[in-house]
Structures are given as C-alpha cells and as structure tokens.
Design an enzyme around this catalytic site. Structure first.
Site, PDB file in Angstrom:
ATOM      1  CB  SER A 457      65.021 119.255 -45.947  1.00 50.73           C
ATOM      2  OG  SER A 457      66.105 118.380 -45.719  1.00 50.73           O
ATOM      3  CG  ASP A 762      68.662 122.367 -39.292  1.00 55.96           C
ATOM      4  OD1 ASP A 762      69.569 121.650 -39.755  1.00 55.96           O
ATOM      5  OD2 ASP A 762      67.585 122.559 -39.881  1.00 55.96           O
ATOM      6  CG  HIS A 765      68.737 121.078 -43.209  1.00 57.32           C
ATOM      7  ND1 HIS A 765      67.919 120.829 -42.110  1.00 57.32           N
ATOM      8  CD2 HIS A 765      68.300 120.255 -44.201  1.00 57.32           C
ATOM      9  CE1 HIS A 765      67.019 119.916 -42.442  1.00 57.32           C
ATOM     10  NE2 HIS A 765      67.233 119.536 -43.691  1.00 57.32           N
TER      11      HIS A 765
END
Length: 793
Positions: A457, A762, A765
């Site tokens: 991610s 978040d 990240h």
C-alpha cells in the site's frame, strides 16, 4: 486576512507553471479577463508599473462544484543571521506575517540561523535587563514605589516589588509545575494526553507569567517566541554560508511547488542571483531589509525592515515599495504586438538552445512541460492554440484524470510551430516553452524513460481498488478524504495525496506510474505499477499453511506481482531484445509490514514474528534477482518502515511500562525485533547481490531513518510536533486517534484540518508531506545509496 493586492499580478496572464500541491488540482478552470489598458496610459498613471492593473482572475472549481478565485500563495523565508528582530520576537514575527498576508495566503514562515543566533544576547536585550535590574534594586531600597502593586498572573496575589513576585512564582508555581511534569512522565495513553491538555498545554496563565518573570538559561527565548508565533525555526550547521545555502534551496523548492510569492527577509547581496533567477521563473520576490541596496533593486517589491516589524506596512507602502521591473526595458511607444529579435533568425536552433542552456544553470532542466495552459499564449500570439499544439496527447493523462507533463525536445517544438504566421511568432512560442521546465531537477536529462514498480500500500497507485470490484468489498481508500489534497478525489493511494513513487516519477519527468489492473485502458510505455495494498512478501499459500489469517485473502504477494510482470513483459519489449529495460528504473517497494500485520492478527507475538524475517528477506532477494535475470539494470530496493511508530500498531500493542517506549514514543521492542532486524539483513543481502551482479546498479533506499528523523525533529521538516504519533484521518481520540474498528474513508471518519503538517495519515500510512520528504531523500540523498538523480544523470 486582508485581500490580496491587485497590482502584484504582473504581467497579464501570468503563467501558472506548477499549481500548488496544497490546493486541489482540477481540470475545471476559468479565466476571467478584462482588456488591459494601453501601456502608455498605464505608464502615465504609474511610471514604475510593469503591468496593467486589471489582471486575470484564475478560478478553480472545488469538490462542491463552486467556482472560487485562487488566492495567491505566499512563503516567508527569514535569514535570522542577517536580520534578527530588533524587539520582542513574537511581535516582530506577528507583524511580518501580517505584512506578508497583504500579498496573499501565507502558507509558511521559516527562519534559518545557526546556534549562535539563539544564544547571543542583542544589545537591546542586555539594555532592557540592565534597566530592569536597576529598577528592582531601587524598589527593594524603597527609593521607587510602583504606582500599583505587582499582581501574580496565576493566583492573583499582590506584592510590593517585582523581586518579591518573582520569588513567590519560583517557590510556588514553578515548583508545582515541575511536580506536574513529573506526574506527566509517569502517565501513558489517554490519561497522559488529558493530563497534558489540562495542566501543561492548557495552563496559559503559567506560561504567560513565566515569560514575563523568568530569564531563559541561554539567549533570550528567540526560538520559543518565534515558534509561538507560528514560525518554523530551523537550525543550520555552524559553517560559513550554511543559512544562505538553506534559504537558496527553499527558494528553488518554492519555484518547484508553484508558490506565487516569496518574502525574503535579508540584506545579503549573495541572494541577488537567486532573486533574479526566481523572478525569471515567474516567482514574485519581495525583499525586506534596511535599505534598497543590491538585493532590493532586483526584487519586485522592497520593504523596510523597521516598518515591517513595527506593523506599519499597509497597501500604500506595499505599492510605493515597487521596484522598476528589470525585465521590461523596452520603450513605451513600442507596439505591443511587435517582437524584436536581435539574433539571426537563420540560426534559431542555436538561439533557442542558448536560452535553454542559460535557463538550466539553476533549475537543471532542458525540457518542455505541459503544465502551461492555453491562456499563456492566448492574447500574446493573437490566436488560441489547439491541444495538439501544446504538445500533449491522450497518453499523458492518467487514469485519475490528471494531466502529467510530457517531455519534448526543443527541436520538436520548433518543428510544430514552423507553420505559424511569422518567424517572430514561432520564436516567441519557443521562448515561452523553453522557460517552462519541470519543477524538480531531472526532466529530459534523465536516462530513465519508464518505471516498473512492485510493493504494497505504500506503493499502490490503484490496483487494490480495481481488484476489489467485484471480488472484494468496497475499500475505504477509494473514498474521500483519501486523495483530497492533491487529486481532489480518491485514486487508490493510501494517503491524502501523492506517494513516494509519484514524486520520483515527477522528478524524472515521467507521468505517474499507471496501475497494472488498469491495463484495459492504460498505455504502459512509460511504466507500470504492480504494487497492491495489503500485499505481503510471502505468498498466500505459505501463510495459510502456517495457520495465518490473511486479509485481504488474495494472491498479491511479491511472487504474484513478479508473475504479472513476466506475463506482461512480451508486450513491453516488442522488438527490443536484451536491451529492453536498459532505460527502465525498477522500484522494489516496501515489503514486510503486511507480513508483520498478518502475524499479529494471527495471535503471534513479536518474538514469533521475528523468526519469519529471514524468510521475508529471502523472498525480496529472490525477487530482485529475478528482475536482474530479466534484464533489469537499475533497481531501487526499499527497506521497511519503523512499524513500532505507526499509530495503529501503538494502539494494538500498547504497553504499561514506559521503558517499552523510546524517546520518540515508539515501541522499542517492536522496532528492534522486526524492522531493524529486517533492514540489517536486507542491507547485507543487497551487498551480496551487488558483488554478484556488478553490471546492475542496486539502489538501497530507506524508509526507516527518515521517519525516525521526522519524529525526532518534526519542526525541522515543517511538521507539527504535537501530531507526530496522532492519526490525521482516524477516530478514537488521543493519544493516537487510531481505532482498529474504523479506517479512513469510512463514514464518520474525518481528516485533521492541517494534513500538510501531519506525519501520520490513517494509522498505517503517511501523509503526502512525509512522502515528499522521503522522496527528496531518495532523489538527492542521504536516504538512498547511490541517490536516484545521481544515477539518472
């Protein structure tokens, strides 16, 4: 904030080279134009005016569909070594901000100085302290009596002399403060946060009284007072010209980020060329100093420092401070449509190349960018150009609908304009295009023509959200506020804007790397991204065989991504043979964080997770070797983040013993047992591969060290020190604002008001600001060995 001054926008139709990253990008733009008055008439009204007083108003449409005028952005750079405040620092910084706000929206104020500036006592401070001591002695002797008794700002008690008040404050309130600080150090979690807000940060009465009564141990509180006024104070090494070099880098960065105006507080003539080059790049420069000397004369506006720090600057002074334009020296009677060329037009190639060469001495780019809009040339050439004329095509538009710059040679640009009406017109267009270089250094000078990337991610640009429909449930990262800072809408990136891969592509003059699962409508000639959010280094079959709970349960591991690459390779290498990837930069993004998350979700301890680290490193090493066997010549291999510093991990693995946390507030044992161990093994394995394949350049890139640096000195990087471990887009409140049952993008989860100052996005990240800083360390060093731009050039 006062309205921006209209007379600053010169010349008409200023080129918007790089829209600021802190404003939402949008294709929906509107230019409201009024016909400018004749130049002679304007000159008669104001002989120093270099532009008409009726500028374009650039409009953009926000997410709510409302058209809004774009406010000019202003950055203030303060050379404290050259221009220290001559009075209370807080008032001087506040007045400086108010003066800069007359130019537009002040995004940041940064002050640069070496350590000496913060320990030195100016003459006015020494004089004030000497006068205060004399008055205290006179009051104690009964020679002088204050008109009213001194009152304690904390408890309200009254005292006949100031020394009595100071003694009371030290013995009672300062001692109580130290007890509270000791109590704070013994607390953890939400109790610590609440105690700090109530008794430390919220006790403004104590802070105000302490500033008045207590003398700093060193200096006069310059650092703390400037920070209180919202100034980012940055200490530079004690070396000659260190502050000057830092300020010059910031001016270049302002140009790259599309800032409209820079206020430079300095009289140092060493900045003359920097100011002149910045103006040539369409950046408005305002110099604040003691006299309109060499530096002030090359600026757009010069302001006296005493007037600025005393709060005496108004619109009239700003207008009278305008300096005659150094670029507009043609005779007023000259026809506006006439363009005189002193060179031989038969040697137009050499002329244009010469212009570009001079331009690139500072900015290092010989490329043409498609950031320029049609309106730049409309009105100058007397005709509106088509999209094809502006050197972009449908291939330059990403899946997210954002136009990326296409790099084009100057010769190609000249050929496209040979059909224009006159040689002068064609040359003018080439001149304009040659001035539109890319914001970062790199551009067409880079040897790389494509990027192929792998990862999770931290590198995914949209694969997971395309996979999720209809195989998986809708993913939260495909909802706002993800992507709102830069793109204005979610793009599948787990951040509020761009990620490290985006900044690397931009620096190399390439479009954003397209996700592999967009293959139905994507052109992969400039690169392809195989990274998938949630991807582990170890494959799904292996993890399930170890009785692990894998989420999401899809085959997206490093091995699966390499299989996709091998499947796509024939279409990438049509007719190119063994040199297919000679100009391709491969990026092996971070792998291992999702493996660690899988271990924890499967009720494994941190010590048990450590046992899998060598297997993870083996998987990464084999992946790099497979790429080399396929012809990869340049590979970036990234290490793992300090997962013990991520808010979600800090919440899930919270400890009672404060010894389990390091000075940054991270879980000491988690970082030592997993990321530090993995990164150490990975560095050793990279050295083995470098020796085994000497003709392949393997770049070792770091995530761990820069993140620790951000946590250690957040203010140095423009980050908010109170938010380093606080999730910007999350729920649950302090101390981490992280809840495993919620995630950014779900209903009711809101983002913080200033994501540009936050580190954590978040819970897992980082923000675009953090990714930009990491990318800068990879591109220029010191967080990549060798750094990417060194290899690219």
């Amino acid at each position: 904030m006062p309205p921006p001054l209209s007379f600053l926008h010169i010349p008409p139709n200023p080129p918007v080279l790089h829209p600021p990253p802190f404003l939402p990008r949008s294709h929906h733009r509107l230019s409201l134009r009024t016909d400018p008055p004749p130049r002679a008439a304007a000159a008669a009204e104001n002989p120093f005016a270099a532009a008409p007083t009726a500028p374009d108003v650039e409009m953009f449409r926000g997410g709510d569909g409302v058209w809004t005028a774009r406010t000019p952005t202003v950055v203030v750079l303060w050379d404290l070594d050259n221009k220290p405040p001559r009075g209370p620092p807080f008032e001087a910084a506040t007045s400086l901000r108010e003066a800069a706000s007359l130019l537009g929206r002040v995004d940041s104020i940064s002050a640069f100085a070496n350590r000496h500036a913060f320990t030195h006592l100016p003459a006015w401070v020494s004089a004030d302290r000497r006068d205060r001591r004399d008055l205290d002695r006179a009051e104690r002797a009964g020679v002088v009596a204050p008109p009213v008794p001194y009152s304690c700002a904390v408890c309200g008690r009254r005292f006949p002399t100031r020394p009595d008040l100071t003694r009371h404050f030290r013995q009672l309130h300062e001692r109580e403060r130290n007890k509270k600080l000791g109590r704070l150090r013994s607390l953890k979690g939400k109790k610590r946060q609440k105690f700090h807000e109530r008794h430390i940060a919220g006790n403004t009465k104590y802070q105000d009284a302490a500033r008045e009564l207590l003398t700093p141990k060193a200096g006069y509180g310059l650092d703390s007072e400037l920070r209180r006024a919202g100034v980012h104070v940055r200490t530079v090494p004690d070396k000659p010209q260190a502050a000057d070099q830092a300020l010059k880098r910031q001016v270049k960065h302002a140009i790259a980020c599309g800032v409209d105006c820079v206020v430079l507080v300095s009289d140092d003539s060493d900045f003359t060329d920097t100011v002149r080059n910045a103006r040539a790049a369409a950046l408005r420069m305002v110099v604040v100093g003691d006299g309109c000397r060499a530096l002030g004369k090359v600026a757009d506006i010069w302001l006296p420092w005493d007037s600025v720090q005393n709060g005496e600057v108004d619109e009239e002074m700003m207008r009278s401070g305008r300096v005659p334009e150094f670029r507009y020296e043609e005779d007023d009677e000259q026809d506006d449509d006439e363009f005189v060329v002193d060179w031989d037009t038969n040697e137009l190639d050499d002329v244009v190349d010469d212009i570009v060469t001079r331009r690139t001495k500072m900015f290092g780019a010989t490329t043409v960018s498609a950031f320029a809009e049609e309106d730049i040339v409309d009105g100058i050439l007397g005709r509106r150009l088509k999209e094809d004329d502006m050197l972009w095509s449908s291939d330059d538009e990403d899946d997210d609908g954002y136009l990326r710059p296409q790099q084009t040679s100057i010769k190609k640009a000249m050929l496209q304009y040979t059909t224009m009406r006159t040689p002068h017109t064609a040359f003018l267009v080439l001149f304009i295009l040659s001035c539109l270089g890319t914001g970062y250094s790199g551009g067409a000078q880079s040897k790389f023509t494509s990027i192929i990337s792998f990862g999770d991610s931290y590198t995914d640009t949209g694969n997971l959200v395309r996979w999720a429909d209809p195989v998986l449930a809708p993913q939260p990262i495909n909802n706002l506020p993800n992507g709102e800072t830069f793109f204005g809408r979610p793009t599948g990136r787990a951040s509020n804007g761009r990620i490290v891969l985006d900044f690397i592509a931009d620096a190399l003059g390439l479009p954003f790397v397209k996700p592999y699962l967009a293959k139905g409508k994507a052109n992969f000639s400039t690169g392809v991204n195989f990274a998938v959010a949630g991807a582990p280094a170890l494959n799904l079959t292996y993890l399930q065989g170890q009785n692990m709970t894998v989420n999401p349960p899809i085959k997206s591991s490093l091995g699966d991504q390499l299989a996709w690459f091998e499947k796509l390779k024939p279409s990438l290498c049509k007719g190119q043979g063994a040199e297919c990837f000679a100009s391709t930069l491969f990026v092996m993004g971070e792998f291992g964080a999702n493996d660690f998350r899988t271990f924890i979700n499967s009720n494994r301890t941190v010590e048990q997770a450590r046992a899998y680290v060598p297997t993870i490193v083996d998987s990464i090493s084999r992946g790099v070797e497979r790429l080399i066997q396929h012809g990869a010549k340049y590979i970036v291999v990234a290490d793992i983040f300090p997962v013990g510093c991520l808010p979600m991990v800090l919440t899930l693995l919270a400890r009672r013993d404060k010894a389990d946390y390091d000075q940054e507030g991270c879980l000491r044992g988690v970082n030592r047992l997993v990321p530090q161990y993995q990164n150490s093994l990975l560095r050793q394995r990279i050295k083995v591969l470098q020796n085994k394949y000497p003709h392949t350049t393997i770049i070792s890139a770091e995530h761990y060290r820069p993140v620790i640096a951000f946590l250690h000195k957040p203010g140095h990087f423009g980050l908010n020190g109170s938010m380093t471990l606080l999730t910007c887009c999350g729920a649950g409140g302090p101390p981490y604002n992280s809840d495993s049952s919620t995630f950014c993008g779900l209903p009711g989860v809101m983002a913080c008001t200033e994501p540009s100052e936050a580190l954590q996005w978040d819970g897992f990240h980082l923000t675009e600001t953090a990714y930009r800083l990491i990318a800068d360390g990879w591109l220029h060093g010191p967080y990549a060995d060798p750094h990417i731009l060194h290899v690219a050039h």
